[in-house]
Every structure is written in C-alpha cells, then in structure tokens.
Design a protein around this motif. Sequence first.
Motif, PDB file in Angstrom:
ATOM      1  N   ILE A 252     -12.030  -7.299  -1.445  1.00  0.00           N
ATOM      2  CA  ILE A 252     -11.316  -5.977  -1.719  1.00  0.00           C
ATOM      3  C   ILE A 252     -11.300  -5.567  -3.195  1.00  0.00           C
ATOM      4  O   ILE A 252     -10.846  -6.214  -3.968  1.00  0.00           O
ATOM      5  N   PRO A 253     -12.120  -4.375  -3.558  1.00  0.00           N
ATOM      6  CA  PRO A 253     -11.900  -3.875  -4.868  1.00  0.00           C
ATOM      7  C   PRO A 253     -10.318  -3.367  -4.907  1.00  0.00           C
ATOM      8  O   PRO A 253      -9.716  -2.900  -3.955  1.00  0.00           O
ATOM      9  N   ARG A 254      -9.917  -3.379  -6.040  1.00  0.00           N
ATOM     10  CA  ARG A 254      -8.553  -2.901  -6.445  1.00  0.00           C
ATOM     11  C   ARG A 254      -8.469  -1.439  -6.140  1.00  0.00           C
ATOM     12  O   ARG A 254      -7.320  -0.794  -5.878  1.00  0.00           O
ATOM     13  N   ARG A 255      -9.538  -0.639  -6.439  1.00  0.00           N
ATOM     14  CA  ARG A 255      -9.579   0.708  -6.131  1.00  0.00           C
ATOM     15  C   ARG A 255      -9.143   1.283  -4.625  1.00  0.00           C
ATOM     16  O   ARG A 255      -8.607   2.342  -4.707  1.00  0.00           O
ATOM     17  N   GLU A 256      -9.450   0.238  -3.768  1.00  0.00           N
ATOM     18  CA  GLU A 256      -8.827   0.699  -2.660  1.00  0.00           C
ATOM     19  C   GLU A 256      -7.489   0.591  -2.367  1.00  0.00           C
ATOM     20  O   GLU A 256      -7.085   1.047  -1.240  1.00  0.00           O
ATOM     21  N   LEU A 257      -6.609  -0.159  -3.180  1.00  0.00           N
ATOM     22  CA  LEU A 257      -5.351  -0.171  -3.055  1.00  0.00           C
ATOM     23  C   LEU A 257      -4.655   1.078  -3.778  1.00  0.00           C
ATOM     24  O   LEU A 257      -3.342   0.921  -3.915  1.00  0.00           O
ATOM     25  N   ALA A 258      -5.368   1.890  -4.599  1.00  0.00           N
ATOM     26  CA  ALA A 258      -4.833   2.881  -5.325  1.00  0.00           C
ATOM     27  C   ALA A 258      -4.436   4.000  -4.114  1.00  0.00           C
ATOM     28  O   ALA A 258      -4.621   4.053  -2.954  1.00  0.00           O
ATOM     29  N   ASP A 259      -3.504   4.885  -4.859  1.00  0.00           N
ATOM     30  CA  ASP A 259      -3.169   6.088  -3.818  1.00  0.00           C
ATOM     31  C   ASP A 259      -4.290   6.973  -3.638  1.00  0.00           C
ATOM     32  O   ASP A 259      -4.319   7.615  -2.325  1.00  0.00           O
TER      33      ASP A 259
ATOM     34  N   TRP B 141     -10.229   6.686  -0.339  1.00  0.00           N
ATOM     35  CA  TRP B 141     -11.325   7.538   0.075  1.00  0.00           C
ATOM     36  C   TRP B 141     -11.131   8.282   1.455  1.00  0.00           C
ATOM     37  O   TRP B 141     -11.384   9.381   1.889  1.00  0.00           O
ATOM     38  N   GLU B 142     -10.656   7.356   2.506  1.00  0.00           N
ATOM     39  CA  GLU B 142     -10.285   7.989   3.698  1.00  0.00           C
ATOM     40  C   GLU B 142      -8.778   7.576   4.277  1.00  0.00           C
ATOM     41  O   GLU B 142      -8.295   6.758   3.520  1.00  0.00           O
ATOM     42  N   GLU B 143      -8.508   8.196   5.155  1.00  0.00           N
ATOM     43  CA  GLU B 143      -6.923   7.886   5.609  1.00  0.00           C
ATOM     44  C   GLU B 143      -6.927   6.649   6.324  1.00  0.00           C
ATOM     45  O   GLU B 143      -7.753   6.298   7.151  1.00  0.00           O
ATOM     46  N   GLY B 144      -5.969   5.671   5.690  1.00  0.00           N
ATOM     47  CA  GLY B 144      -5.819   4.627   6.410  1.00  0.00           C
ATOM     48  C   GLY B 144      -6.607   3.437   5.503  1.00  0.00           C
ATOM     49  O   GLY B 144      -6.572   2.115   5.809  1.00  0.00           O
ATOM     50  N   ALA B 145      -7.383   3.808   4.558  1.00  0.00           N
ATOM     51  CA  ALA B 145      -8.354   2.615   3.912  1.00  0.00           C
ATOM     52  C   ALA B 145      -7.188   1.843   2.995  1.00  0.00           C
ATOM     53  O   ALA B 145      -7.541   0.696   2.914  1.00  0.00           O
ATOM     54  N   GLU B 146      -6.357   2.334   2.388  1.00  0.00           N
ATOM     55  CA  GLU B 146      -5.292   1.815   1.681  1.00  0.00           C
ATOM     56  C   GLU B 146      -4.520   0.688   2.510  1.00  0.00           C
ATOM     57  O   GLU B 146      -4.323  -0.526   1.968  1.00  0.00           O
ATOM     58  N   MET B 147      -4.343   1.166   3.645  1.00  0.00           N
ATOM     59  CA  MET B 147      -3.377   0.124   4.770  1.00  0.00           C
ATOM     60  C   MET B 147      -4.348  -0.908   4.994  1.00  0.00           C
ATOM     61  O   MET B 147      -3.816  -2.020   5.229  1.00  0.00           O
ATOM     62  N   ARG B 148      -5.545  -0.627   5.393  1.00  0.00           N
ATOM     63  CA  ARG B 148      -6.477  -1.819   5.732  1.00  0.00           C
ATOM     64  C   ARG B 148      -6.722  -2.744   4.576  1.00  0.00           C
ATOM     65  O   ARG B 148      -6.986  -3.755   4.806  1.00  0.00           O
ATOM     66  N   ALA B 149      -6.881  -2.323   3.643  1.00  0.00           N
ATOM     67  CA  ALA B 149      -7.117  -3.207   2.181  1.00  0.00           C
ATOM     68  C   ALA B 149      -5.959  -3.993   2.011  1.00  0.00           C
ATOM     69  O   ALA B 149      -5.995  -5.242   1.785  1.00  0.00           O
TER      70      ALA B 149
END
Length: 163
Positions: A78-85, A88-96
């Motif tokens: 998991i790249p750290r950028r996927e944990l940012a606000d 890219w898409e809705e729900g990507a942060e939660m999945r990460a």
Amino acid sequence: MPGYVARWFIEGDVDWDAWNEQLQRAGPLLAGALFGAGWCCWLDSMIYQAAVVGVSTPFKYQGPGIASTVALVAINLIPRRELADEAWEEGAEMRARLWLFCSFLVALGAVADSVAVLVATTSSEGLAGVGVGSVIQSFLILASSLIFWAFRSDGSQGGYGAM
C-alpha cells in the motif's frame, strides 16, 4: 547543553527536510538489514539445534517467520498516498486502511505465534533455541516492515513508493 538542544528544536534551526531525505535513503537499507538479521537468527537457531543438540527442527515451527514475511510484503504493497485525504476514487482510502490493518494483524499474529512456539519448545521438546530464534525473527521482521513502510519514498521522487 540542554538549553542549546531545546533552543535548537524551538527556534527551528533543524533542517527537517534534510533529515527526512537522509532517513528515506537509509531507512530501506536498515529495514533490509533487520529483515536479513531476523532470518539469520532463525537459521542460526536451526543449525545449532541440528549440529550441537542433534535434534532436527520440525517444519511447523517455521510458520511465524513465513507469516511475518508475508505481512511485510502486504504492509508495503500500500502506497502512503492512498491513505491521504485526496484518494483517487471513493472508498480507496478505506480499502487501503483496511488492508493495512489486516496486514498488521497478520504481523502481530506471527509475533504471538512465535511466543507460542517458544513456550511449546521450552516446555516439552527441548528446542529452546528454536523458540528464541523464532521470537527474535518475528520481532526483527515486524520492525523491518514498520521502518520500510515509514521511510520509503512517497512516490514524488520515484523509488519504492511509486506505484
């Protein structure tokens, strides 16, 4: 001396960008060294048991090390950028975050399993070296995965985190 150190942090004379750059350079190297040291401790305990004690180590005691290694790979997928606000898409942060949480659960489960191996080997079979090697291995691989995830590059400079 303490006044100088406090003034150093308070007044902002610290070049945090330079420190961060050095840590991003040395972090993956340190993580790799810890990972290698963990597996070397495990191999050393197995070789000691076979050569000195004369008892071969059953394959079932290799589970914590394998699970720790799988957790290291899963944590660092998991790249750290996927944990940012700005996901890219809705729900990507939660999945990460869910993936990262499950990966850490696997890593902590491997540490708990290595402690169980230590208890089992010291109480019944006389393979205490294998139990100690397993605990050291799991802790070093967990530390390696945390250091590698924390100090790899964020993708803006290319490198490990660029996906």
